[in-house]
Design a protein around this motif. Structure first.
Motif, PDB file in Angstrom:
ATOM      1  N   VAL A 463       0.684  -1.306   0.004  1.00 26.51           N
ATOM      2  CA  VAL A 463       0.237   0.083  -0.207  1.00 26.51           C
ATOM      3  C   VAL A 463       0.948   1.234  -0.122  1.00 26.51           C
ATOM      4  N   ARG A 464       1.963   1.439   0.802  1.00 25.23           N
ATOM      5  CA  ARG A 464       2.791   2.380   0.775  1.00 25.23           C
ATOM      6  C   ARG A 464       3.480   2.668  -0.281  1.00 25.23           C
ATOM      7  N   ASP A 465       3.855   1.702  -0.988  1.00 24.92           N
ATOM      8  CA  ASP A 465       4.705   1.329  -2.218  1.00 24.92           C
ATOM      9  C   ASP A 465       3.767   2.066  -3.517  1.00 24.92           C
ATOM     10  N   VAL A 466       2.586   1.535  -3.391  1.00 19.06           N
ATOM     11  CA  VAL A 466       1.263   1.973  -4.525  1.00 19.06           C
ATOM     12  C   VAL A 466       1.645   3.744  -4.287  1.00 19.06           C
ATOM     13  N   LEU A 467       1.372   4.206  -3.170  1.00 17.26           N
ATOM     14  CA  LEU A 467       0.957   5.698  -2.947  1.00 17.26           C
ATOM     15  C   LEU A 467       2.721   6.247  -3.373  1.00 17.26           C
ATOM     16  N   LEU A 468       3.801   5.507  -3.148  1.00 19.55           N
ATOM     17  CA  LEU A 468       5.058   6.155  -3.502  1.00 19.55           C
ATOM     18  C   LEU A 468       5.328   6.175  -4.986  1.00 19.55           C
ATOM     19  N   MET A 469       5.054   4.845  -5.734  1.00 17.12           N
ATOM     20  CA  MET A 469       5.662   4.484  -6.905  1.00 17.12           C
ATOM     21  C   MET A 469       4.246   5.080  -8.089  1.00 17.12           C
ATOM     22  N   LYS A 470       2.968   5.000  -7.699  1.00 19.17           N
ATOM     23  CA  LYS A 470       2.061   5.408  -8.637  1.00 19.17           C
ATOM     24  C   LYS A 470       1.827   6.733  -8.537  1.00 19.17           C
ATOM     25  N   HIS A 471       1.595   7.313  -7.301  1.00 24.30           N
ATOM     26  CA  HIS A 471       1.391   8.729  -7.136  1.00 24.30           C
ATOM     27  C   HIS A 471       2.416   9.579  -6.707  1.00 24.30           C
ATOM     28  N   GLY A 472       3.637   9.348  -6.167  1.00 22.25           N
ATOM     29  CA  GLY A 472       4.528  10.056  -5.636  1.00 22.25           C
ATOM     30  C   GLY A 472       5.461  11.170  -6.659  1.00 22.25           C
ATOM     31  N   ARG A 473       6.209  11.758  -6.317  1.00 14.63           N
ATOM     32  CA  ARG A 473       6.983  12.717  -7.089  1.00 14.63           C
ATOM     33  C   ARG A 473       7.872  11.545  -8.049  1.00 14.63           C
ATOM     34  N   LEU A 474       8.217  12.331  -9.100  1.00 13.13           N
ATOM     35  CA  LEU A 474       9.172  11.466  -9.691  1.00 13.13           C
ATOM     36  C   LEU A 474      10.610  12.264  -9.714  1.00 13.13           C
ATOM     37  N   ASP A 475      10.426  13.512  -9.339  1.00 20.71           N
ATOM     38  CA  ASP A 475      11.802  14.491  -9.407  1.00 20.71           C
ATOM     39  C   ASP A 475      12.185  14.876  -7.863  1.00 20.71           C
ATOM     40  N   ASP A 476      12.215  13.886  -6.845  1.00 19.03           N
ATOM     41  CA  ASP A 476      12.444  13.867  -5.489  1.00 19.03           C
ATOM     42  C   ASP A 476      14.066  14.041  -5.109  1.00 19.03           C
ATOM     43  N   GLU A 477      14.316  13.951  -3.963  1.00 12.40           N
ATOM     44  CA  GLU A 477      15.639  14.397  -3.673  1.00 12.40           C
ATOM     45  C   GLU A 477      16.731  13.080  -4.107  1.00 12.40           C
ATOM     46  N   GLY A 478      15.977  11.830  -4.296  1.00 12.70           N
ATOM     47  CA  GLY A 478      16.978  10.882  -4.624  1.00 12.70           C
ATOM     48  C   GLY A 478      17.163  10.651  -6.220  1.00 12.70           C
ATOM     49  N   VAL A 479      17.076  11.368  -6.970  1.00 10.04           N
ATOM     50  CA  VAL A 479      17.383  11.383  -8.410  1.00 10.04           C
ATOM     51  C   VAL A 479      17.710  12.831  -9.090  1.00 10.04           C
ATOM     52  N   ARG A 480      18.463  12.584 -10.108  1.00 10.39           N
ATOM     53  CA  ARG A 480      18.924  13.722 -11.027  1.00 10.39           C
ATOM     54  C   ARG A 480      18.412  13.758 -12.295  1.00 10.39           C
ATOM     55  N   PHE A 481      18.032  14.529 -12.921  1.00 11.70           N
ATOM     56  CA  PHE A 481      17.525  14.453 -14.358  1.00 11.70           C
ATOM     57  C   PHE A 481      18.443  15.330 -15.228  1.00 11.70           C
ATOM     58  N   SER A 482      18.768  14.777 -16.286  1.00 12.89           N
ATOM     59  CA  SER A 482      19.756  15.667 -17.155  1.00 12.89           C
ATOM     60  C   SER A 482      19.626  15.384 -18.724  1.00 12.89           C
ATOM     61  N   ARG A 483      20.879  15.788 -19.364  1.00 13.34           N
ATOM     62  CA  ARG A 483      20.844  15.412 -20.820  1.00 13.34           C
ATOM     63  C   ARG A 483      21.981  14.795 -21.254  1.00 13.34           C
ATOM     64  N   ALA A 484      22.152  14.197 -22.309  1.00 15.12           N
ATOM     65  CA  ALA A 484      23.497  13.699 -22.783  1.00 15.12           C
ATOM     66  C   ALA A 484      24.670  14.763 -22.559  1.00 15.12           C
ATOM     67  N   THR A 485      25.538  14.397 -22.214  1.00 14.33           N
ATOM     68  CA  THR A 485      26.778  15.405 -21.845  1.00 14.33           C
ATOM     69  C   THR A 485      26.941  15.986 -23.421  1.00 14.33           C
ATOM     70  N   ALA A 486      27.171  15.257 -24.412  1.00 10.83           N
ATOM     71  CA  ALA A 486      27.281  15.774 -25.797  1.00 10.83           C
ATOM     72  C   ALA A 486      26.342  16.760 -25.975  1.00 10.83           C
ATOM     73  N   ASP A 487      25.136  16.746 -25.429  1.00  9.41           N
ATOM     74  CA  ASP A 487      24.413  17.879 -25.747  1.00  9.41           C
ATOM     75  C   ASP A 487      24.229  19.110 -24.844  1.00  9.41           C
ATOM     76  N   THR A 488      24.975  18.985 -23.776  1.00  7.42           N
ATOM     77  CA  THR A 488      25.057  20.146 -22.597  1.00  7.42           C
ATOM     78  C   THR A 488      26.002  20.938 -23.137  1.00  7.42           C
ATOM     79  N   PRO A 489      25.469  22.422 -22.996  1.00  3.60           N
ATOM     80  CA  PRO A 489      26.517  23.515 -23.308  1.00  3.60           C
ATOM     81  C   PRO A 489      27.434  23.344 -22.044  1.00  3.60           C
ATOM     82  N   VAL A 490      28.569  24.133 -22.342  1.00  3.70           N
ATOM     83  CA  VAL A 490      29.740  24.224 -21.424  1.00  3.70           C
ATOM     84  C   VAL A 490      29.695  25.586 -20.942  1.00  3.70           C
ATOM     85  N   GLY A 491      30.035  25.631 -19.537  1.00  2.55           N
ATOM     86  CA  GLY A 491      30.001  26.933 -19.040  1.00  2.55           C
ATOM     87  C   GLY A 491      28.674  27.681 -18.293  1.00  2.55           C
TER      88      GLY A 491
END
Length: 491
Positions: A463-491
């Motif tokens: 039940v706790r996992d349903v709330l966490l994984m079906k309805h919880g935030r995707l961008d919480d403190e446990g993950v980082r979102f980014s792009r491929a480094t070849a596509d990331t501007p420098v500076g």
């Protein structure tokens, strides 16, 4: 060498892998995918294990997929029925056309510049190397070795003149009719084998070093039988599934909070199914609390019935040595045996033996921390499927597959390409599998760890996992979102 590319590669075509592919078809129909399976058939565990009586130790209303009703009359189902269910589901969703059999994955290499995995596999039928790239890698390989089970080094085994077999590789030519059989072990496999063998054997002895909790449950679900007569399967199934999830959760929580109460209940129930004066304390009363290891299920009390009828017996002792005609115990008693079955457990093997590298650096699984029980710190665009230890495997597998689909849609919606879990800052870590079974303790150092709090903590609570994984935030403190480094501007 030509290299194929898919959006998602799934490793394993068992219960979890087929389920993950079906979720992709349902929730992300625009994604391309492939399934690599090392063996030559769909089904995983349920195709590999062929020993007598092989069955589920969870009810099929929770071991079945959330999206595919279980319609067989038996709630505790045999292996053939489960295998058909998995294959029929794969066929119904068109997943079978995407499975590449005899493809054993050896290693996978992540490249941050391109945000892709390069996966190296070997075809076991031709020895050809196969290379495939993917954006997201999902492993559904379980956690034990398929090619070999665990057998201790028994003294004197070379002198034994009878047949010695391990359940994981049951010989098709083994005839046990009228024979004296000793099954060494007390876990789910032994509890399954003993009553099944006792139907035709001369006598079956379950030789255990220490007892396991065994609970008798009905092979059929009365509520399911009632609802099936009145409702379509798609309506009856979730009701029975929800009921069983609730009962399982209550059972586990009560076991952890009031272990003496649950222990007393289990022992009283065992006494009620065994002859008067039977030494239940010796043979069915473990030294540990309920759910320190999994409870073993006896459908309709079949193990107790075999013992009560005299067709089977339980001996709690140690193996001193094998003899030409059987086993001499630590107590000095010799058990005659035409056949000895070593139901002594599994050997853990994370990720099916494949290795991972991230930007040229090998991933040490034992130093990673699991995020939501399904991703690993420092490993981008990767998920592994490990089911519950206190409930049906598929309950968690369904949540993992659904969460991967949520992540894929989130990446598309935000224009990001990469999701990377990060480890918690505290050092209070423990193994990802929290059982004290022998097969876990033997390999615990090589397994990922879990943290002391969410999202790095596995609560073993659906039940706790349903709330966490079906309805919880995707961008919480446990993950980082980014792009491929070849596509990331420098500076």
């Amino acid at each position: 060498m030509a290299t194929d590319h898919v959006d998602v590669l799934i490793v394993g075509a068992g219960l979890s892998g087929v389920g993950a592919a079906c979720h992709l078809r349902r929730d992300c129909p625009d994604k391309t995918y492939a399934v690599f399976e090392a063996r030559d058939a769909v089904g995983g565990t349920w195709d590999l294990f062929r020993y007598p009586g092989i069955r589920s130790d969870s009810d099929m209303f929770t071991l079945g997929y959330s999206f595919q009703p279980w319609t067989d009359p038996k709630a505790i189902a045999d292996g053939d029925a489960i295998r058909r269910y998995v294959r029929d589901t794969a066929r119904q969703y068109g997943v079978d056309a995407h499975i590449r059999f005899r493809h054993r994955v050896l290693r996978a290499e992540w490249d941050s510049a391109t945000a892709r995995w390069t996966v190296h596999a070997r075809r076991d039928d031709t020895a050809e190397e196969v290379v495939l790239t993917c954006n997201f890698l999902v492993t559904c390989t379980g956690y034990y070795r398929y090619d070999a089970g665990y057998t201790p080094d028994f003294p004197g085994v070379e002198r034994y003149a009878g047949r010695l077999v391990h359940p994981q590789h049951w010989p098709g030519d083994l005839d046990h009719a009228g024979r004296q059989v000793v099954v060494i072990g007390s876990g789910a496999t032994a509890v399954t084998l003993v009553p099944a063998l006792a139907r035709r054997a001369g006598h079956v002895t379950m030789l255990q070093r220490s007892p396991t909790y065994v609970i008798a449950l009905p092979a059929r679900d009365r509520l399911a039988d009632l609802l099936r007569r009145r409702l379509p399967a798609r309506l009856a199934y979730p009701v029975v599934r929800g009921k069983n999830v609730l009962l399982g959760t209550v059972n586990y929580q009560l076991s952890r909070r009031a272990p003496k109460v649950v222990r007393s209940f289990l022992l009283r129930a065992a006494k009620g199914r065994l002859p008067a004066g039977y030494d239940v304390d010796r043979h069915f009363s473990p030294r540990y609390d309920p759910w320190d290891q999994r409870l073993c299920v006896a459908p309709d009390g079949d193990l107790f019935a075999a013992v009560a009828a005299g067709r089977a017996s339980v001996v709690t002792d140690t193996v001193d040595t094998f003899t030409p005609g059987g086993i001499r115990l630590g107590s000095g008693v010799e058990l005659p045996a035409d056949i000895v079955v070593t139901a002594t457990g599994l050997q853990l093997l994370a990720l099916g033996g494949m290795t991972l590298t991230v930007d040229g650096v090998d991933v040490d699984l034992g130093r990673t921390v699991a995020y939501k029980g399904m991703m690993l710190s420092g490993v981008p665009n990767f998920a592994l499927t490990i089911g519950y230890t206190n409930a049906s495997w598929t309950l968690k597998a369904d949540l993992v597959a659904g969460y991967v689909c949520r992540l894929l849609r989130h990446l598309d919606a935000t224009g990001q390409q990469v999701v990377t879990p990060v480890a918690p800052t505290d050092d209070a870590l423990s193994p990802i599998i929290d059982l004290r079974s022998g097969y876990v303790l033997r390999s615990v150092d090589g397994l990922p760890k879990q943290g002391s709090r969410a999202p790095w903590r596995l609560h073993q609570n659906y039940v706790r996992d349903v709330l966490l994984m079906k309805h919880g935030r995707l961008d919480d403190e446990g993950v980082r979102f980014s792009r491929a480094t070849a596509d990331t501007p420098v500076g």
